[in-house]
Design a protein around this motif. Structure first.
Motif, PDB file in Angstrom:
ATOM      1  N   PHE A 122       0.831  -1.194   0.000  1.00 35.16           N
ATOM      2  CA  PHE A 122       0.000   0.000   0.000  1.00 35.16           C
ATOM      3  C   PHE A 122       0.872   1.253   0.000  1.00 35.16           C
ATOM      4  O   PHE A 122       0.445   2.299   0.485  1.00 35.16           O
ATOM      5  CB  PHE A 122      -0.908   0.013   1.240  1.00 35.16           C
ATOM      6  CG  PHE A 122      -2.141  -0.836   1.135  1.00 35.16           C
ATOM      7  CD1 PHE A 122      -3.351  -0.291   0.741  1.00 35.16           C
ATOM      8  CD2 PHE A 122      -2.086  -2.191   1.427  1.00 35.16           C
ATOM      9  CE1 PHE A 122      -4.493  -1.071   0.654  1.00 35.16           C
ATOM     10  CE2 PHE A 122      -3.219  -2.978   1.355  1.00 35.16           C
ATOM     11  CZ  PHE A 122      -4.427  -2.423   0.965  1.00 35.16           C
ATOM     12  N   ASP A 123       2.089   1.161  -0.510  1.00 39.60           N
ATOM     13  CA  ASP A 123       2.960   2.330  -0.496  1.00 39.60           C
ATOM     14  C   ASP A 123       2.361   3.435  -1.377  1.00 39.60           C
ATOM     15  O   ASP A 123       1.827   3.191  -2.445  1.00 39.60           O
ATOM     16  CB  ASP A 123       4.376   1.973  -0.951  1.00 39.60           C
ATOM     17  CG  ASP A 123       4.412   1.067  -2.165  1.00 39.60           C
ATOM     18  OD1 ASP A 123       3.505   0.221  -2.313  1.00 39.60           O
ATOM     19  OD2 ASP A 123       5.343   1.210  -2.978  1.00 39.60           O
ATOM     20  N   TYR A 124       2.456   4.656  -0.865  1.00 44.95           N
ATOM     21  CA  TYR A 124       1.938   5.858  -1.528  1.00 44.95           C
ATOM     22  C   TYR A 124       0.424   5.816  -1.734  1.00 44.95           C
ATOM     23  O   TYR A 124      -0.125   6.574  -2.539  1.00 44.95           O
ATOM     24  CB  TYR A 124       2.649   6.089  -2.868  1.00 44.95           C
ATOM     25  CG  TYR A 124       4.135   6.297  -2.723  1.00 44.95           C
ATOM     26  CD1 TYR A 124       4.654   7.539  -2.337  1.00 44.95           C
ATOM     27  CD2 TYR A 124       5.027   5.248  -2.927  1.00 44.95           C
ATOM     28  CE1 TYR A 124       6.027   7.715  -2.185  1.00 44.95           C
ATOM     29  CE2 TYR A 124       6.396   5.422  -2.769  1.00 44.95           C
ATOM     30  CZ  TYR A 124       6.886   6.648  -2.400  1.00 44.95           C
ATOM     31  OH  TYR A 124       8.239   6.828  -2.234  1.00 44.95           O
ATOM     32  N   ALA A 125      -0.276   4.944  -1.038  1.00 52.20           N
ATOM     33  CA  ALA A 125      -1.732   4.881  -1.141  1.00 52.20           C
ATOM     34  C   ALA A 125      -2.376   5.962  -0.274  1.00 52.20           C
ATOM     35  O   ALA A 125      -1.812   6.392   0.746  1.00 52.20           O
ATOM     36  CB  ALA A 125      -2.240   3.507  -0.719  1.00 52.20           C
ATOM     37  N   THR A 126      -3.568   6.385  -0.657  1.00 55.13           N
ATOM     38  CA  THR A 126      -4.328   7.389   0.075  1.00 55.13           C
ATOM     39  C   THR A 126      -5.640   6.777   0.547  1.00 55.13           C
ATOM     40  O   THR A 126      -6.428   6.294  -0.269  1.00 55.13           O
ATOM     41  CB  THR A 126      -4.626   8.615  -0.815  1.00 55.13           C
ATOM     42  OG1 THR A 126      -3.392   9.187  -1.253  1.00 55.13           O
ATOM     43  CG2 THR A 126      -5.409   9.661  -0.042  1.00 55.13           C
ATOM     44  N   LEU A 127      -5.848   6.778   1.854  1.00 53.43           N
ATOM     45  CA  LEU A 127      -7.089   6.273   2.433  1.00 53.43           C
ATOM     46  C   LEU A 127      -7.812   7.438   3.094  1.00 53.43           C
ATOM     47  O   LEU A 127      -7.260   8.102   3.975  1.00 53.43           O
ATOM     48  CB  LEU A 127      -6.821   5.187   3.472  1.00 53.43           C
ATOM     49  CG  LEU A 127      -6.583   3.753   2.964  1.00 53.43           C
ATOM     50  CD1 LEU A 127      -5.325   3.659   2.114  1.00 53.43           C
ATOM     51  CD2 LEU A 127      -6.505   2.781   4.143  1.00 53.43           C
ATOM     52  N   ASN A 128      -9.039   7.684   2.655  1.00 57.85           N
ATOM     53  CA  ASN A 128      -9.827   8.785   3.192  1.00 57.85           C
ATOM     54  C   ASN A 128     -11.205   8.261   3.600  1.00 57.85           C
ATOM     55  O   ASN A 128     -11.928   7.694   2.774  1.00 57.85           O
ATOM     56  CB  ASN A 128      -9.964   9.891   2.136  1.00 57.85           C
ATOM     57  CG  ASN A 128     -10.649  11.134   2.673  1.00 57.85           C
ATOM     58  OD1 ASN A 128     -10.641  11.386   3.863  1.00 57.85           O
ATOM     59  ND2 ASN A 128     -11.246  11.906   1.783  1.00 57.85           N
ATOM     60  N   ARG A 129     -11.525   8.415   4.869  1.00 55.32           N
ATOM     61  CA  ARG A 129     -12.800   7.956   5.422  1.00 55.32           C
ATOM     62  C   ARG A 129     -13.018   6.458   5.167  1.00 55.32           C
ATOM     63  O   ARG A 129     -14.122   6.025   4.826  1.00 55.32           O
ATOM     64  CB  ARG A 129     -13.972   8.778   4.878  1.00 55.32           C
ATOM     65  CG  ARG A 129     -13.895  10.267   5.245  1.00 55.32           C
ATOM     66  CD  ARG A 129     -15.172  10.997   4.894  1.00 55.32           C
ATOM     67  NE  ARG A 129     -15.472  10.933   3.474  1.00 55.32           N
ATOM     68  CZ  ARG A 129     -14.952  11.746   2.562  1.00 55.32           C
ATOM     69  NH1 ARG A 129     -14.117  12.717   2.930  1.00 55.32           N
ATOM     70  NH2 ARG A 129     -15.271  11.624   1.296  1.00 55.32           N
ATOM     71  N   VAL A 130     -11.976   5.690   5.360  1.00 53.64           N
ATOM     72  CA  VAL A 130     -12.082   4.233   5.307  1.00 53.64           C
ATOM     73  C   VAL A 130     -12.451   3.744   6.706  1.00 53.64           C
ATOM     74  O   VAL A 130     -11.855   4.171   7.695  1.00 53.64           O
ATOM     75  CB  VAL A 130     -10.766   3.592   4.831  1.00 53.64           C
ATOM     76  CG1 VAL A 130     -10.827   2.075   4.940  1.00 53.64           C
ATOM     77  CG2 VAL A 130     -10.475   4.019   3.392  1.00 53.64           C
ATOM     78  N   SER A 131     -13.428   2.857   6.788  1.00 52.38           N
ATOM     79  CA  SER A 131     -13.902   2.429   8.107  1.00 52.38           C
ATOM     80  C   SER A 131     -13.926   0.912   8.217  1.00 52.38           C
ATOM     81  O   SER A 131     -14.170   0.203   7.235  1.00 52.38           O
ATOM     82  CB  SER A 131     -15.307   2.981   8.373  1.00 52.38           C
ATOM     83  OG  SER A 131     -16.239   2.485   7.423  1.00 52.38           O
TER      84      SER A 131
END
Length: 222
Positions: A122-131
């Protein structure tokens, strides 16, 4: 019923029999069910309100796909490339990901329940509002140089992962198990780590975070 346990987290896994699955090569316009998806290239394809259920996906190229709404349920994903993909508003439940790549992937408003990520990138991945709505575990994953914001991942296991240069903002990780994970240059406000479990060998990294967060000046005498 097939399960696995990571620390105190027990995950309900998919239980697929390859003999019951039909070979899938072309991307259908509707849902995919009970399919064996092996070595396909759907790179850059668009998914909208589609579901993939009861499938085994191996060695596939799903890089740069755009998937909005829909669900991934009861699937095994092995050695699959999702680099640069955009996943928005989807639900992932009772799925296992093994040796798969999420480099630069963007996950927004994604709901996880009974999901295992093992040896994934998951390098350089963006997680936004993951639940996390249920049991979730990352084991032996590379999560470095990523950015997580407004995520709700209470009770998640992140065992033996590389969290180097991972940046957290406004995330809830209370009850999360970070034992054995590498925290070198891990960047987060201290309140994001309230209630997490760490090993004794990780305390120097926690001390560094505290010193930086509180702007403490450490001086040698003399």
């Amino acid at each position: 019923m097939r399960t696995t346990t990571v620390g105190d987290v027990t995950i309900l896994l998919p239980d697929l029999d390859p003999e019951d699955l039909d070979q899938v090569a072309d991307l259908p316009i509707d849902d995919i069910r009970d399919g064996l998806v092996d070595g396909v290239s759907w790179r850059g394809e668009q998914f909208a309100d589609q579901s993939i259920r009861g499938c085994r996906i191996t060695g596939a190229d799903l890089g740069e796909v755009s998937w909005e709404a829909g669900a991934l349920y009861g699937c095994e994903i092995v050695g699959t490339d999702l680099s640069g993909a955009t996943l928005t508003g989807i639900s992932i439940e009772r799925c296992s990901f093994t040796g798969s790549r999420f480099t630069g992937t963007r996950l927004t408003d994604v709901r996880l329940k009974d999901v295992l990520f093992d040896n994934c990138r998951f390098d350089y991945a963006t997680l936004n509002r993951v639940s996390a709505a249920g049991s979730v575990a990352f084991t032996n994953c590379t999560l470095g140089h990523g950015s997580w914001s407004s995520c709700r991942l209470s009770g998640t296991a992140l065992r033996s992962c590389d969290l180097s240069d991972l940046e957290l903002e406004s995330c809830r990780l209370d009850g999360a198990d970070l034992q054995g994970s590498r925290l070198h240059h891990f960047r987060t406000p201290l309140d994001n780590l309230q209630g997490v479990a760490l090993g004794a060998d990780q305390l120097p990294d926690l001390t560094r975070l505290a010193v930086e967060a509180l702007s403490i000046v450490v001086r040698t005498e003399g």
